[in-house]
Design an enzyme around this catalytic site. Structure first.
Site, PDB file in Angstrom:
ATOM      1  N   SER A   1       0.958  -1.170  -0.213  1.00 53.46           N
ATOM      2  CA  SER A   1       0.109  -0.172   0.109  1.00 53.46           C
ATOM      3  C   SER A   1       0.930   1.144   0.066  1.00 53.46           C
ATOM      4  O   SER A   1       1.969   1.202   0.532  1.00 53.46           O
ATOM      5  CB  SER A   1      -0.913  -0.003   1.201  1.00 53.46           C
ATOM      6  OG  SER A   1      -1.704   1.261   1.455  1.00 53.46           O
TER       7      SER A   1
ATOM      8  N   TYR B   1      -2.384  -0.470  10.375  1.00 47.72           N
ATOM      9  CA  TYR B   1      -2.316  -0.769   8.818  1.00 47.72           C
ATOM     10  C   TYR B   1      -0.853  -0.380   8.249  1.00 47.72           C
ATOM     11  O   TYR B   1      -0.426  -0.997   7.684  1.00 47.72           O
ATOM     12  CB  TYR B   1      -3.464  -0.231   8.277  1.00 47.72           C
ATOM     13  CG  TYR B   1      -3.609  -0.388   6.681  1.00 47.72           C
ATOM     14  CD1 TYR B   1      -3.987  -1.732   6.413  1.00 47.72           C
ATOM     15  CD2 TYR B   1      -3.325   0.437   5.865  1.00 47.72           C
ATOM     16  CE1 TYR B   1      -4.153  -1.806   5.027  1.00 47.72           C
ATOM     17  CE2 TYR B   1      -3.338   0.377   4.451  1.00 47.72           C
ATOM     18  CZ  TYR B   1      -3.823  -0.927   4.044  1.00 47.72           C
ATOM     19  OH  TYR B   1      -4.194  -1.060   2.816  1.00 47.72           O
TER      20      TYR B   1
HETATM   21  N1  LIG Z   1      -8.526  -0.313  -1.965  1.00 46.95           N
HETATM   22  C1  LIG Z   1      -7.612   0.389  -1.650  1.00 46.95           C
HETATM   23  O1  LIG Z   1      -7.551   1.765  -1.642  1.00 46.95           O
HETATM   24  C2  LIG Z   1      -6.162   0.085  -0.937  1.00 46.95           C
HETATM   25  C3  LIG Z   1      -5.191   0.648  -1.234  1.00 46.95           C
HETATM   26  C4  LIG Z   1      -3.769   0.320  -0.775  1.00 46.95           C
HETATM   27  C5  LIG Z   1      -3.545  -1.180  -0.490  1.00 46.95           C
HETATM   28  N2  LIG Z   1      -4.749  -1.958  -0.672  1.00 46.95           N
HETATM   29  C6  LIG Z   1      -4.524  -3.375  -0.391  1.00 46.95           C
HETATM   30  O2  LIG Z   1      -4.962  -4.128  -1.615  1.00 46.95           O
HETATM   31  C7  LIG Z   1      -5.401  -5.406  -0.953  1.00 46.95           C
HETATM   32  C8  LIG Z   1      -6.733  -5.661  -1.524  1.00 46.95           C
HETATM   33  O3  LIG Z   1      -7.689  -4.764  -1.044  1.00 46.95           O
HETATM   34  P1  LIG Z   1      -9.396  -4.482  -1.335  1.00 46.95           P
HETATM   35  O4  LIG Z   1      -9.369  -3.039  -1.545  1.00 46.95           O
HETATM   36  O5  LIG Z   1      -9.303  -5.031  -2.645  1.00 46.95           O
HETATM   37  O6  LIG Z   1      -9.980  -4.829  -0.124  1.00 46.95           O
HETATM   38  P2  LIG Z   1     -11.240  -5.712   0.215  1.00 46.95           P
HETATM   39  O7  LIG Z   1     -11.586  -5.427   1.572  1.00 46.95           O
HETATM   40  O8  LIG Z   1     -12.341  -5.254  -0.906  1.00 46.95           O
HETATM   41  O9  LIG Z   1     -10.815  -7.058  -0.107  1.00 46.95           O
HETATM   42  C9  LIG Z   1      -9.881  -7.876   0.675  1.00 46.95           C
HETATM   43  C10 LIG Z   1     -10.305  -9.235   0.515  1.00 46.95           C
HETATM   44  O10 LIG Z   1      -9.513  -9.752   1.579  1.00 46.95           O
HETATM   45  C11 LIG Z   1     -10.223 -11.029   2.243  1.00 46.95           C
HETATM   46  N3  LIG Z   1      -9.540 -11.308   3.410  1.00 46.95           N
HETATM   47  C12 LIG Z   1      -9.562 -10.745   4.686  1.00 46.95           C
HETATM   48  N4  LIG Z   1      -8.878 -11.456   5.543  1.00 46.95           N
HETATM   49  C13 LIG Z   1      -8.730 -12.580   5.222  1.00 46.95           C
HETATM   50  C14 LIG Z   1      -8.157 -13.736   5.601  1.00 46.95           C
HETATM   51  N5  LIG Z   1      -7.806 -14.002   7.024  1.00 46.95           N
HETATM   52  N6  LIG Z   1      -7.950 -14.949   4.627  1.00 46.95           N
HETATM   53  C15 LIG Z   1      -8.519 -14.562   3.602  1.00 46.95           C
HETATM   54  N7  LIG Z   1      -8.955 -13.700   2.833  1.00 46.95           N
HETATM   55  C16 LIG Z   1      -9.089 -12.624   3.793  1.00 46.95           C
HETATM   56  C17 LIG Z   1     -11.520 -10.217   2.559  1.00 46.95           C
HETATM   57  O11 LIG Z   1     -12.596 -11.186   2.863  1.00 46.95           O
HETATM   58  C18 LIG Z   1     -11.725  -9.714   1.261  1.00 46.95           C
HETATM   59  O12 LIG Z   1     -12.228 -10.326   0.263  1.00 46.95           O
HETATM   60  C19 LIG Z   1      -5.416  -5.471   0.384  1.00 46.95           C
HETATM   61  O13 LIG Z   1      -4.101  -6.098   0.696  1.00 46.95           O
HETATM   62  C20 LIG Z   1      -5.377  -3.948   0.739  1.00 46.95           C
HETATM   63  O14 LIG Z   1      -4.539  -3.668   1.904  1.00 46.95           O
HETATM   64  C21 LIG Z   1      -6.008  -1.796  -0.913  1.00 46.95           C
END
Ligand SMILES: NC(=O)c1ccc[n+]([C@@H]2O[C@H](COP(=O)([O-])OP(=O)(O)OC[C@H]3O[C@@H](n4cnc5c(N)ncnc54)[C@H](O)[C@@H]3O)[C@@H](O)[C@H]2O)c1
Length: 253
Positions: A137, A149
């Protein structure tokens, strides 16, 4: 674009929604055999009825549970796993003064230990040419307001660096992708002021789409990135490039 990924087995964690589900879908479009894992028993709507040329198997796997990983590795025994996308992640938005140690532990458990357990379990199945992509991130590239985080994403970078050093001699690459503000269920629950303030700091002036992250992940999984190893690629519209200088630049216009 044909990335040469057809027929390759790729595991994507947290594939039930958001970026992970898009990564899984685009990998199926590239002809991969995708193993999409998430917490639910049922495959989510996003992953049902995908048309080939690849194929997708959905399974419940909690990345924090070593037994879940061992079960997956046992079922894949004898096969080569080409790719692992450590995408599963949770956020925790408490500020420095309020966050509890339990919350810090929980975020580390998913965002850091989950990735480590995946790498450990699948290590015997990787081969020369395999590729691991950790989803970090922008919070792991600078200070960010959610402290647990932020700390977890910095820790994930450290894990990626060690894995890159240790697995490189076996021909296994490890890279990190650092998304900025991406429209997903994770960010849809955030304070709207977070979205606005982030976009104001993003030179491209908009939020990102999951496809824009997934395309970089696919590149890193493919041979097109065969000498890219240990890299940290922001997919953030330039948010981290200016190091805070945008406000100064804007003030002087
Ligand atoms: N959306 C953003 O702006 C953003 C920005 C920077 C980084 N990220 C990172 O990108 C990745 C995906 O994020 P996203 O926005 O799609 O999030 P999201 O919350 O939409 O999806 C995350 C998924 O991870 C799953 N998950 C959570 N805990 C879990 C576990 N213990 N075992 C298996 N699955 C698990 C959830 O059920 C969910 O389906 C994450 O690592 C997040 O930190 C997201």
């Amino acid at each position: 674009m044909n990335l040469g990924l057809a027929g390759k087995t790729v595991v994507v964690t947290g594939a039930g929604q958001g970026q992970g589900s898009v990564e899984a879908r685009l990998l199926v479009e590239q002809g991969c055999r995708v193993i999409a894992v998430d917490l639910d028993v049922q495959a989510p709507a996003e992953l049902r009825g995908l048309e080939g040329p690849g194929e997708l198997t959905y399974r419940k796997l909690d990345v924090t549970q070593q037994a879940d990983w061992e079960q997956l590795a046992g079922q894949l025994a004898g096969e080569t796993v080409h790719g692992l996308v450590n995408n599963a992640g949770i956020t925790q938005r408490d500020r420095l003064a309020e966050v509890s140690i339990q919350q810090l532990h929980r975020v580390y458990e998913v965002n850091v230990a989950g990735a480590l357990l995946g790498i450990q379990a699948l290590r015997p199945l990787f081969a020369r040419g395999s590729s691991i992509v950790n989803i970090g991130s922008v919070a792991g590239l600078s200070a960010h307001y959610p402290v647990a985080y932020t700390a977890s994403k910095w820790a994930l970078r450290g894990l990626g660096k060690v894995a890159c050093m240790e697995l490189g001699p076996a021909g296994i690459r490890v890279n990190s992708v650092h998304p900025g503000f991406i429209e997903t269920p994770m960010t849809s629950g955030a304070n709207p002021r977070f979205r606005e303030a982030t976009i104001a700091q993003t030179p491209l002036g908009r939020a990102g789409r999951s496809e824009e992250v997934a395309n970089v992940v696919l590149f890193l999984l493919s041979e097109r990135s065969s000498f890219v190893n240990g890299a940290e690629i922001p997919v953030d519209g330039g948010q981290t490039a200016h190091g805070g200088a945008q406000a100064i630049s804007d003030a002087l216009k």
